[in-house]
Write a protein that holds these residues in place. Structure first.
Motif, PDB file in Angstrom:
ATOM      1  N   VAL A   1       1.035   1.603   1.167  1.00  7.91           N
ATOM      2  CA  VAL A   1       1.720   2.771   1.730  1.00  7.91           C
ATOM      3  C   VAL A   1       3.220   2.523   1.898  1.00  7.91           C
ATOM      4  O   VAL A   1       4.014   3.465   1.912  1.00  7.91           O
ATOM      5  N   LEU A   2       3.629   1.264   2.022  1.00  7.78           N
ATOM      6  CA  LEU A   2       5.059   0.949   2.108  1.00  7.78           C
ATOM      7  C   LEU A   2       5.613   0.454   0.772  1.00  7.78           C
ATOM      8  O   LEU A   2       6.723  -0.060   0.719  1.00  7.78           O
ATOM      9  N   ASN A   3       4.838   0.622  -0.292  1.00  9.82           N
ATOM     10  CA  ASN A   3       5.317   0.330  -1.649  1.00  9.82           C
ATOM     11  C   ASN A   3       5.283   1.638  -2.428  1.00  9.82           C
ATOM     12  O   ASN A   3       4.235   2.036  -2.939  1.00  9.82           O
ATOM     13  N   ALA A   4       6.411   2.299  -2.487  1.00 12.26           N
ATOM     14  CA  ALA A   4       6.455   3.642  -3.061  1.00 12.26           C
ATOM     15  C   ALA A   4       6.581   3.649  -4.574  1.00 12.26           C
ATOM     16  O   ALA A   4       6.662   4.716  -5.180  1.00 12.26           O
ATOM     17  N   GLY A   5       6.597   2.504  -5.214  1.00 12.03           N
ATOM     18  CA  GLY A   5       6.714   2.437  -6.667  1.00 12.03           C
ATOM     19  C   GLY A   5       8.133   2.133  -7.097  1.00 12.03           C
ATOM     20  O   GLY A   5       8.939   3.039  -7.290  1.00 12.03           O
ATOM     21  N   PHE A   6       8.434   0.836  -7.254  1.00 11.07           N
ATOM     22  CA  PHE A   6       9.810   0.430  -7.530  1.00 11.07           C
ATOM     23  C   PHE A   6      10.328   0.966  -8.854  1.00 11.07           C
ATOM     24  O   PHE A   6      11.413   1.531  -8.930  1.00 11.07           O
ATOM     25  N   ASP A   7       9.564   0.772  -9.935  1.00 16.80           N
ATOM     26  CA  ASP A   7      10.048   1.118 -11.272  1.00 16.80           C
ATOM     27  C   ASP A   7      10.490   2.574 -11.363  1.00 16.80           C
ATOM     28  O   ASP A   7      11.593   2.881 -11.826  1.00 16.80           O
ATOM     29  N   GLN A   8       9.606   3.466 -10.938  1.00 18.34           N
ATOM     30  CA  GLN A   8       9.903   4.889 -11.045  1.00 18.34           C
ATOM     31  C   GLN A   8      11.109   5.285 -10.213  1.00 18.34           C
ATOM     32  O   GLN A   8      12.037   5.940 -10.700  1.00 18.34           O
ATOM     33  N   ILE A   9      11.128   4.881  -8.945  1.00 22.85           N
ATOM     34  CA  ILE A   9      12.187   5.323  -8.036  1.00 22.85           C
ATOM     35  C   ILE A   9      13.527   4.692  -8.416  1.00 22.85           C
ATOM     36  O   ILE A   9      14.568   5.360  -8.371  1.00 22.85           O
ATOM     37  N   TYR A  10      13.507   3.434  -8.813  1.00 23.81           N
ATOM     38  CA  TYR A  10      14.757   2.770  -9.197  1.00 23.81           C
ATOM     39  C   TYR A  10      15.409   3.458 -10.388  1.00 23.81           C
ATOM     40  O   TYR A  10      16.634   3.612 -10.445  1.00 23.81           O
ATOM     41  N   LEU A  11      14.591   3.873 -11.356  1.00 23.84           N
ATOM     42  CA  LEU A  11      15.129   4.518 -12.553  1.00 23.84           C
ATOM     43  C   LEU A  11      15.531   5.969 -12.296  1.00 23.84           C
ATOM     44  O   LEU A  11      16.400   6.504 -12.985  1.00 23.84           O
ATOM     45  N   MET A  12      14.907   6.618 -11.307  1.00 24.67           N
ATOM     46  CA  MET A  12      15.228   8.016 -11.013  1.00 24.67           C
ATOM     47  C   MET A  12      16.401   8.162 -10.048  1.00 24.67           C
ATOM     48  O   MET A  12      16.890   9.270  -9.837  1.00 24.67           O
ATOM     49  N   ARG A  13      16.842   7.055  -9.459  1.00 22.08           N
ATOM     50  CA  ARG A  13      17.944   7.137  -8.494  1.00 22.08           C
ATOM     51  C   ARG A  13      19.242   7.562  -9.167  1.00 22.08           C
ATOM     52  O   ARG A  13      19.596   7.077 -10.238  1.00 22.08           O
ATOM     53  N   THR A  14      19.944   8.480  -8.536  1.00 24.95           N
ATOM     54  CA  THR A  14      21.274   8.909  -8.966  1.00 24.95           C
ATOM     55  C   THR A  14      22.130   9.078  -7.712  1.00 24.95           C
ATOM     56  O   THR A  14      21.586   9.143  -6.591  1.00 24.95           O
ATOM     57  N   PRO A  15      23.438   9.142  -7.841  1.00 19.83           N
ATOM     58  CA  PRO A  15      24.278   9.363  -6.654  1.00 19.83           C
ATOM     59  C   PRO A  15      23.920  10.636  -5.886  1.00 19.83           C
ATOM     60  O   PRO A  15      24.101  10.700  -4.673  1.00 19.83           O
ATOM     61  N   GLY A  16      23.365  11.627  -6.592  1.00 21.30           N
ATOM     62  CA  GLY A  16      23.029  12.883  -5.929  1.00 21.30           C
ATOM     63  C   GLY A  16      21.776  12.825  -5.080  1.00 21.30           C
ATOM     64  O   GLY A  16      21.651  13.554  -4.096  1.00 21.30           O
ATOM     65  N   ASN A  17      20.804  11.961  -5.440  1.00 19.91           N
ATOM     66  CA  ASN A  17      19.552  11.902  -4.675  1.00 19.91           C
ATOM     67  C   ASN A  17      19.372  10.582  -3.931  1.00 19.91           C
ATOM     68  O   ASN A  17      18.274  10.281  -3.461  1.00 19.91           O
ATOM     69  N   MET A  18      20.436   9.787  -3.849  1.00 16.11           N
ATOM     70  CA  MET A  18      20.334   8.462  -3.241  1.00 16.11           C
ATOM     71  C   MET A  18      19.832   8.507  -1.806  1.00 16.11           C
ATOM     72  O   MET A  18      19.134   7.597  -1.347  1.00 16.11           O
ATOM     73  N   GLN A  19      20.139   9.566  -1.086  1.00 16.82           N
ATOM     74  CA  GLN A  19      19.717   9.655   0.308  1.00 16.82           C
ATOM     75  C   GLN A  19      18.196   9.710   0.431  1.00 16.82           C
ATOM     76  O   GLN A  19      17.631   9.282   1.436  1.00 16.82           O
ATOM     77  N   LEU A  20      17.514  10.223  -0.600  1.00 17.10           N
ATOM     78  CA  LEU A  20      16.055  10.319  -0.587  1.00 17.10           C
ATOM     79  C   LEU A  20      15.387   9.206  -1.384  1.00 17.10           C
ATOM     80  O   LEU A  20      14.238   8.863  -1.129  1.00 17.10           O
ATOM     81  N   ALA A  21      16.100   8.655  -2.363  1.00 17.68           N
ATOM     82  CA  ALA A  21      15.493   7.713  -3.304  1.00 17.68           C
ATOM     83  C   ALA A  21      15.712   6.248  -2.946  1.00 17.68           C
ATOM     84  O   ALA A  21      15.183   5.371  -3.636  1.00 17.68           O
ATOM     85  N   ASP A  22      16.464   5.957  -1.910  1.00 16.81           N
ATOM     86  CA  ASP A  22      16.666   4.561  -1.512  1.00 16.81           C
ATOM     87  C   ASP A  22      15.507   4.139  -0.617  1.00 16.81           C
ATOM     88  O   ASP A  22      15.379   4.601   0.517  1.00 16.81           O
ATOM     89  N   ILE A  23      14.615   3.290  -1.127  1.00 17.62           N
ATOM     90  CA  ILE A  23      13.405   2.890  -0.413  1.00 17.62           C
ATOM     91  C   ILE A  23      13.399   1.378  -0.193  1.00 17.62           C
ATOM     92  O   ILE A  23      14.305   0.670  -0.629  1.00 17.62           O
ATOM     93  N   LEU A  24      12.367   0.886   0.473  1.00 15.21           N
ATOM     94  CA  LEU A  24      12.286  -0.538   0.785  1.00 15.21           C
ATOM     95  C   LEU A  24      12.254  -1.395  -0.474  1.00 15.21           C
ATOM     96  O   LEU A  24      12.853  -2.475  -0.515  1.00 15.21           O
ATOM     97  N   ASP A  25      11.569  -0.939  -1.509  1.00 12.27           N
ATOM     98  CA  ASP A  25      11.469  -1.725  -2.742  1.00 12.27           C
ATOM     99  C   ASP A  25      12.839  -1.914  -3.392  1.00 12.27           C
ATOM    100  O   ASP A  25      13.175  -3.020  -3.836  1.00 12.27           O
TER     101      ASP A  25
END
Length: 319
Positions: A248-272
């Motif tokens: 539950v605290l591993n939200a999926g590093f590969d997907q979120i890291y690649l989808m991160r952009t300056p516009g969605n960083m506030q939502l896409a920055d996770i523990l992984d």
């Protein structure tokens, strides 16, 4: 005298159990040989690396190594919770993992129910193969396709919007409003076919006489699904849900890291992504290990708690 006899009896029982185990291994040596690569994989890549968890309590220094580095206690854990980013990181991680876990849970079940009702084997085989294929694509390919399709100028979606008279210049990957739908949609598309395999296997084990009895009682297809199929795979659903809570605290590093952009960083920055940033980029190995250890421990406690609750409420559990 009696103590000596009892100890001798215990030793004899142990010897018998060891000899029985040895005979069983020799009898089924082919099966144990097939199991060996799996055991070796987990020992090498899961259990041996656990020794590195000491880094979470040490001020790691290259010249002294893990064993020789000085102990720092729980200072890294305190530092993380005192960090101004920690609350937002935990919030983002829980939001993404909860969406995947709770909202995404019914989709593979529904797909497996549809496959189960298809009687044309050829058609079912083709559609199943098509649904499995995205699982074998890396997230690099999937996110690359998304970027091409959602590009503001030449993307397929914006071209369609312009064709129907719209603006057609939206940069979907940069807009925070579209982050959760794109994240969830790509996750379901990639995983739904592969996840449905387990539910299909569970459905194959349901006694066909139950379906025949329900038809005699006048049940239609919907009644069969609701009163026969779903209860038949209820235990499988419960076990998979309990095991999923561990991540539950591993939200999926590969997907979120690649989808991160300056516009969605506030939502896409996770523990992984935070662990990778402070661990590999900033060289804070002990601090990153402490955060990772915290993730694992919370997941462990959630699995144990959910397993006990499930056993108490439904008499179904992993152990």
């Amino acid at each position: 005298m009696e103590t000596d006899l009892s100890q001798a009896g215990i030793m004899n029982e142990k010897k018998k159990s060891h000899s029985f185990l040895g005979k069983r291994i020799l009898k089924h040596k082919q099966l144990y040989l097939m199991l060996f690569p799996c055991i070796a994989f987990f020992v090498i890549f899961s259990y041996i690396p656990m020794g590195g968890l000491m880094l979470a309590f040490k001020d790691y220094q290259f010249n002294k190594g893990i064993i020789g580095s000085p102990w720092v206690g729980f200072s890294y854990f305190k530092a993380f919770f005192n960090d101004y980013q920690s609350a937002q990181l935990i919030k983002n991680t829980l939001a993404i993992s909860s969406i995947k876990l709770f909202i995404g849970l019914p989709f593979p079940i529904l797909l497996s129910l549809m496959f189960n009702e298809v009687r044309n084997r050829r058609f079912r085989g083709i559609t199943q193969s098509i649904s499995y294929l995205p699982h074998f694509l890396s997230w690099v390919i999937v996110v690359g396709l998304m970027q091409r399709m959602l590009a503001p100028d030449s993307g397929l979606l914006n071209e369609a919007i312009r064709y129907f008279g719209g603006d057609g210049s939206t940069f979907f990957m940069m807009e925070s409003n579209y982050f959760y739908p794109l994240m969830f949609g790509s996750h379901v598309w990639k995983s739904i076919g592969w996840d449905s395999i387990i539910y299909l296997a569970a459905m194959a084990g349901i006694n066909m006489e139950l379906y025949e009895a329900s038809r005699i009682d006048g049940a239609n297809k919907w009644h069969e699904i609701w009163h026969v199929t779903l209860p038949g795979i209820r235990m499988t659903i419960s076990i998979l849900f309990i095991l999923s809570l561990g991540s539950v605290l591993n939200a999926g590093f590969d997907q979120i890291y690649l989808m991160r952009t300056p516009g969605n960083m506030q939502l896409a920055d996770i523990l992984d992504t935070y662990i990778i940033r402070v661990g590999l980029k900033d060289g804070q190995y002990g601090y990153a290990t402490a955060v990772g250890l915290m993730q694992g421990l919370i997941g462990l406690f959630l699995v144990i708690g959910a397993n006990k609750a499930s056993k108490k409420l439904t008499d179904e559990s992993v152990w």
